[in-house]
Design an enzyme around this catalytic site. Structure first.
Site, short mmCIF file in Angstrom:
data_model
loop_
_atom_site.label_atom_id
_atom_site.label_comp_id
_atom_site.label_asym_id
_atom_site.label_seq_id
_atom_site.Cartn_x
_atom_site.Cartn_y
_atom_site.Cartn_z
N LYS A 190 49.16 10.13 -57.60
CA LYS A 190 48.89 10.46 -56.19
C LYS A 190 49.55 9.45 -55.27
O LYS A 190 50.03 9.80 -54.20
CB LYS A 190 47.38 10.50 -55.94
CG LYS A 190 46.99 10.87 -54.52
CD LYS A 190 47.53 12.24 -54.14
CE LYS A 190 47.31 12.58 -52.69
NZ LYS A 190 48.08 13.77 -52.27
N CYS A 198 33.45 11.51 -44.99
CA CYS A 198 32.27 10.73 -45.36
C CYS A 198 31.29 11.60 -46.15
O CYS A 198 31.36 12.81 -46.14
CB CYS A 198 31.57 10.24 -44.08
SG CYS A 198 32.65 9.32 -42.99
N GLU A 231 56.88 20.42 -58.48
CA GLU A 231 56.00 19.32 -58.92
C GLU A 231 54.70 19.81 -59.56
O GLU A 231 54.07 19.08 -60.33
CB GLU A 231 55.68 18.37 -57.77
CG GLU A 231 54.79 18.90 -56.69
CD GLU A 231 54.41 17.82 -55.68
OE1 GLU A 231 54.18 16.66 -56.08
OE2 GLU A 231 54.36 18.14 -54.48
N ASN A 271 29.06 11.74 -40.00
CA ASN A 271 30.37 12.17 -40.48
C ASN A 271 30.98 12.99 -39.35
O ASN A 271 30.35 13.94 -38.87
CB ASN A 271 30.24 13.02 -41.75
CG ASN A 271 31.60 13.53 -42.22
OD1 ASN A 271 32.64 12.96 -41.89
ND2 ASN A 271 31.59 14.61 -42.98
N GLY A 272 32.18 12.62 -38.91
CA GLY A 272 32.84 13.38 -37.85
C GLY A 272 33.58 12.44 -36.92
O GLY A 272 33.76 11.26 -37.21
N TRP A 297 34.48 7.28 -45.10
CA TRP A 297 35.95 7.40 -45.13
C TRP A 297 36.39 7.01 -43.73
O TRP A 297 36.18 7.76 -42.77
CB TRP A 297 36.33 8.84 -45.47
CG TRP A 297 37.79 9.13 -45.29
CD1 TRP A 297 38.40 9.66 -44.19
CD2 TRP A 297 38.85 8.92 -46.23
NE1 TRP A 297 39.75 9.79 -44.37
CE2 TRP A 297 40.06 9.34 -45.61
CE3 TRP A 297 38.91 8.41 -47.51
CZ2 TRP A 297 41.30 9.27 -46.26
CZ3 TRP A 297 40.15 8.34 -48.15
CH2 TRP A 297 41.31 8.77 -47.52
N ARG A 339 34.81 12.86 -52.53
CA ARG A 339 35.26 13.01 -51.14
C ARG A 339 36.07 11.80 -50.69
O ARG A 339 36.70 11.84 -49.63
CB ARG A 339 34.06 13.20 -50.22
CG ARG A 339 33.25 14.45 -50.52
CD ARG A 339 31.90 14.42 -49.82
NE ARG A 339 32.03 14.52 -48.37
CZ ARG A 339 32.15 15.66 -47.71
NH1 ARG A 339 32.16 16.80 -48.39
NH2 ARG A 339 32.27 15.71 -46.40
N HIS A 394 79.13 26.91 -49.17
CA HIS A 394 79.76 25.65 -49.62
C HIS A 394 79.33 25.27 -51.03
O HIS A 394 79.51 24.13 -51.45
CB HIS A 394 79.39 24.53 -48.63
CG HIS A 394 79.81 24.84 -47.22
ND1 HIS A 394 81.11 24.74 -46.79
CD2 HIS A 394 79.10 25.33 -46.19
CE1 HIS A 394 81.17 25.11 -45.51
NE2 HIS A 394 79.98 25.48 -45.12
N GLU A 430 60.45 21.21 -48.70
CA GLU A 430 59.05 20.97 -49.06
C GLU A 430 58.51 22.07 -49.97
O GLU A 430 57.83 21.80 -50.96
CB GLU A 430 58.20 20.86 -47.79
CG GLU A 430 56.70 20.77 -48.01
CD GLU A 430 56.27 19.57 -48.85
OE1 GLU A 430 57.07 18.66 -49.09
OE2 GLU A 430 55.10 19.59 -49.31
N LYS A 463 57.03 21.45 -53.72
CA LYS A 463 55.70 21.93 -54.15
C LYS A 463 55.82 22.71 -55.46
O LYS A 463 55.07 22.50 -56.41
CB LYS A 463 55.09 22.81 -53.05
CG LYS A 463 54.58 22.03 -51.87
CD LYS A 463 53.24 21.43 -52.12
CE LYS A 463 53.00 19.97 -52.03
NZ LYS A 463 53.93 19.02 -51.59
C1 AGP Z 1 53.91 15.21 -52.45
O1 AGP Z 1 53.43 16.47 -52.88
C2 AGP Z 1 54.08 14.25 -53.59
N1 AGP Z 1 52.86 14.04 -54.23
C3 AGP Z 1 54.84 12.99 -53.21
O2 AGP Z 1 56.15 13.39 -52.92
C4 AGP Z 1 54.30 12.15 -52.02
O3 AGP Z 1 54.52 12.84 -50.81
C5 AGP Z 1 55.11 10.85 -51.97
O4 AGP Z 1 54.87 10.14 -53.17
C6 AGP Z 1 54.77 9.97 -50.77
O5 AGP Z 1 53.43 9.57 -50.85
P1 AGP Z 1 52.77 8.88 -49.54
O6 AGP Z 1 52.81 9.90 -48.46
O7 AGP Z 1 51.37 8.51 -49.96
O8 AGP Z 1 53.59 7.67 -49.19
#
Ligand code: AGP
Length: 611
Positions: free
Chosen positions: A606, A2, A491, A99-100, A75, A27, A507, A484, A488
Site C-alpha cells: 500500500k 474515526c 495492478e 467523527n466528522g 483518524w 478504519r 505513431h 490511471e 488499475k
Molecule cells: C495506486 O493504485 C498504487 N497503489 C500506487 O501506484 C500508488 O499510487 C503509489 O505507490 C503512490 O503512493 P502514495 O500516493 O501513497 O505516495
C-alpha cells in the site's frame, strides 16, 4: 475515519469499549482514548497516540471501570496525531467523542476564546465540547444545551457525550458521519459501524442525519435536531458475519472505497470551502498572494496513481492560473538534478505521505530552496511534516492497495489549489471562481449517478476478463485518466494494459490493433471529440473492439463501439473524476472474476516506503 463506541448497561463497560475499538481498527487510526464514569461518579479519561496496545498499556497503569462510557480511535483531520488531540475531549462535566468535520470550528473557537475559554488541542472536536459546556452553563438544562450546541455546528458529525452529573445517560447525535444504536434488554450501544457491537447484539437502529438520541438504562428517545420532534425507527436485525461487517457488507475494501468517493469528495472540499461565501480557505497551505505572485514555475511530483493526479493538474493549473507546470515521476525527479529555486513551487502528492521516492523528491526541493508543499491523505505523515505547507485530502483511511478514493480526492484538492491560486492572483474573475465552486458542489451527485449505473461495467468485465492486453486511449485532461485506468487494470487483475494519448496512435500503437486487443476510449464533448471519433474509427477499421466511456447522450458515439457507458457532463477539470469511476469498477470486476487478491495484489504494498 474515526471509530466511536459508547456503552451504557449493567455490565462492566471497559472491555466492551476497547473490544469495540479493536473491531473498528480496519478504519485506520493514529490515536485512541476512553472515558468512563467510575463508581466515584467521576469521569476518568485515558488517551494515547498510537495504537490500541498503547492505550491498553496506559490502562494497566491508570485503570478505569464503570458501566457508562465512550471510546474513540482517531483518524486525524484537524491537528496532528498526539495525546492532546486524541478523543475523548473534556469540558466541565462532559466528555465527548466525534467523527466528522466541523466547518465553522475556527469561528466558534475564536468566539469561545474571546469569552475566556481555553483550549488544549488543535481539534474541531474540542470546540464542540467547550460549546456544550458554555451552553449548559447558560441554560442550566443538559438536553437544551445539547440541542443548542448542535444548532450552531456546520459540517458533519457523529458524536457521543458522557456527563458525570448524569451517570445514567448517554447522548448521541449524527449528521453525515456514521453512527448506529444497538441494544439488548439491559444494555445500549453506540458505534460508528456494526462490527463494534456484533458480539453483543444484532438488533440495531440506523440513525438518520440530524437526529439526536437520548439513552438511559431503560430505553431511548430519538428526536430531530431540526424540529425537536420525536422520530421512531424500526430496529434492523444484522445478519453479517464479522468479516463482512469490517467491510460494511462490501466484498472487498476496494469496492467499499470506490463507493465512498462521493462522501470523500464532499469531506475534502468542505474542509476548505466556505459554501455560503463561496470562498476557499486553506488552513495549513501557507501560500498567500505575495508568494503566489513570485512563483514562476510549478513542479508536480509523485508516484503511481498520485502521478496521474499530477498530470491532470498540469492542464488545470496552466489553464486557470497561466503558470508553467512540469510534472515528474518522483523516482526520476530526485535523480535528474532539477533546476529549482525560490521562484519554483514544488508540490508533492502522496496518499500515504510515506513513499520513499516522493519523500526524496521533496527533500531535493527543500535543499534547493524551492517553495515546497504537499497534498497528502495522512495527517502527520512524514511528507506532511517535511513540507512548508499541506493540503489534506479527507478520503479517510484507504485500505485497498489500489488507490481509488485517494485519487479522486487528490484531483479535488489540486482543483481547489488551482482555484485558490487563480482567485488570489486575479487570473480568474470572482464570478468564474464561484461557478467553478458550484461545479464542484454538483460533482458528488454526478459521481453517485455514475456509480449507480455500474451494472453495465460488470457485464463488460465478464465479456473481456480473458483478454491478455488492453489499450486505453484519451486526449487532453482525460489522457492521464487513460493511464490511471490502465494502471488499475494491470495492478489488480494482472492483465497487461497501456494508457496512451490517442493522438499517438499513428505513431506506433495502431500496429497493436486487432480483435485480441480491446480498446477503452474516453470521449468528452468539446474540441477533441471529433478527433477521438476518428481514433475509434481507426480501431474499428482494423477489427479492434472498442469500449466507450462517453460524455453526452446514449448513442452519441455513433454506434461505433462494442459497448457504451454514458458519463454525465461536467467541466474539463472535473470530468477526470467522473471518468475514473467506471475504470476503477471495470478493473475491480475483472480482478474479482479472475480470482486475484483484489485488496492485496501480488508483489504490491500500500505504501512503497523503500526505494
Ligand atoms: C495506486 O493504485 C498504487 N497503489 C500506487 O501506484 C500508488 O499510487 C503509489 O505507490 C503512490 O503512493 P502514495 O500516493 O501513497 O505516495
Amino acid at each position: 475515519m474515526c471509530g466511536i463506541v459508547g456503552y451504557i448497561g449493567a455490565e462492566e463497560g471497559k472491555d466492551i469499549l476497547i473490544e469495540g475499538l479493536r473491531r473498528l481498527e480496519y478504519r485506520g487510526y493514529d490515536s485512541a482514548g476512553i472515558a468512563m464514569l467510575g463508581a466515584d461518579s467521576k469521569l476518568h479519561i485515558v488517551r494515547c497516540q498510537g495504537k490500541l496496545n498503547g492505550l491498553e498499556c496506559k490502562l494497566r497503569e491508570e485503570p478505569v471501570s464503570g458501566n457508562v462510557g465512550v471510546a474513540h480511535t482517531r483518524w486525524a483531520t484537524h491537528g496532528r496525531p498526539s495525546e492532546e488531540n486524541a478523543h475523548p475531549h473534556r469540558s466541565g462535566p462532559f466528555a465527548l467523542v466525534h467523527n466528522g468535520i466541523i466547518e465553522n470550528y475556527a469561528v466558534l473557537k475564536q468566539e469561545l476564546e474571546s469569552q475566556g475559554h481555553s483550549f488544549t488541542s488543535q481539534t474541531d472536536t474540542e470546540v464542540i465540547v467547550k460549546l456544550l459546556d458554555r451552553e449548559w452553563q447558560r441554560t442550566g438544562d443538559y438536553w437544551e444545551a445539547v440541542r443548542s450546541t448542535l444548532g450552531k455546528l456546520k459540517g458533519s458529525y457523529a458524536l457521543v457525550i458522557v456527563n458525570e452529573q448524569e451517570p445514567d445517560q448517554l447522548i448521541a447525535a449524527k449528521k453525515e458521519s456514521p453512527l448506529i444504536l444497538g441494544f439488548t434488554d439491559s444494555a445500549y450501544f453506540l458505534a460508528s459501524d456494526v462490527p463494534a457491537i456484533l458480539p453483543y447484539t444484532r438488533k440495531v437502529v440506523y440513525l438518520n442525519d440530524e437526529e439526536l438520541v437520548f439513552i438511559n438504562r431503560h430505553g431511548y428517545r430519538i428526536e430531530s435536531v431540526v424540529d425537536g420532534k420525536e422520530r421512531v425507527h424500526e430496529p434492523h436485525w444484522v445478519d453479517w458475519n464479522p468479516v463482512m461487517a469490517e467491510k460494511a457488507g462490501y466484498k472487498h475494501f476496494m469496492l467499499k472505497e470506490i463507493y465512498e468517493q462521493p462522501r470523500a469528495v464532499i469531506d475534502t472540499f468542505r474542509s476548505v470551502i466556505d459554501l455560503e461565501r463561496k470562498q476557499i480557505r486553506f488552513a495549513e497551505l501557507n501560500l498567500d498572494r505575495d508568494l503566489l505572485n513570485r512563483i514562476k514555475k510549478v513542479c508536480l511530483v509523485a508516484c503511481g496513481t498520485s502521478y496521474h493526479a499530477a498530470l491532470v493538474a498540469k492542464y488545470m493549473i496552466e489553464a486557470l492560473c497561466r503558470v508553467p507546470v512540469e510534472v515528474d515521476l518522483a523516482s526520476e525527479f530526485r535523480s535528474r538534478d532539477p533546476v529549482l529555486d525560490e521562484s519554483v513551487l514544488l508540490v508533492v502528492i502522496s496518499q500515504s505521505g510515506e513513499t520513499a521516492d516522493t519523500r526524496a523528491a521533496l527533500k531535493e526541493g527543500i535543499d534547493k530552496g524551492a517553495q515546497c508543499r504537499a497534498i497528502v491523505n495522512v495527517v502527520g505523515s512524514s511528507i506532511a511534516r517535511m513540507a512548508h505547507g499541506v493540503i489534506y485530502t479527507h478520503a479517510g483511511p484507504e485500505i485497498g492497495v489500489a488507490s481509488t478514493k485517494a485519487f479522486t480526492t487528490q484531483l479535488v484538492a489540486l482543483y481547489l489549489l488551482a482555484l485558490h491560486w487563480a482567485a488570489e492572483t486575479g487570473r480568474q474573475s470572482v464570478e468564474a471562481i464561484e461557478q467553478y465552486i458550484q461545479d464542484l458542489v454538483e460533482l458528488p451527485g454526478k459521481m453517485e449517478k455514475v456509480l449507480g449505473d455500474a451494472e453495465k461495467i460488470g457485464i463488460w468485465a465478464r465479456k473481456y476478463m480473458h483478454y491478455k492486453d488492453f489499450l486505453y486511449l484519451a486526449r487532453g485532461p482525460l489522457y492521464p485518466i487513460a493511464l490511471e485506468g490502465a494502471l488499475k487494470l494491470k495492478e489488480i487483475s494482472y492483465i497487461h494494459a497501456e494508457g496512451y494519448a490517442a493522438g499517438e496512435m499513428k505513431h506506433g500503437p495502431i500496429a497493436l490493433i486487432d480483435e485480441d486487443m480491446p480498446v477503452m476510449v474516453l470521449l468528452k464533448q468539446g474540441p477533441l471529440f471529433e478527433k477521438m471519433i476518428s481514433n475509434v474509427q481507426e480501431v474499428k477499421a482494423r477489427d479492434g473492439q472498442v469500449l466507450t466511456l462517453i460524455e453526452g447522450e446514449p448513442g452519441d458515439s455513433g454506434g461505433l463501439n462494442d459497448g457504451e457507458f454514458v458519463i454525465p457532463p461536467s467541466s474539463d477539470w472535473l470530468s477526470p473524476v467522473l471518468f475514473s469511476l467506471p475504470l476503477q469498477l471495470f478493473a475491480y470486476h475483472v480482478a474479482v472474476l479472475r480470482g486475484t487478491d483484489v485488496d492485496q495484489p501480488r508483489n504490491l504494498a500500500k505504501s512503497v516506503t523503500v526505494e
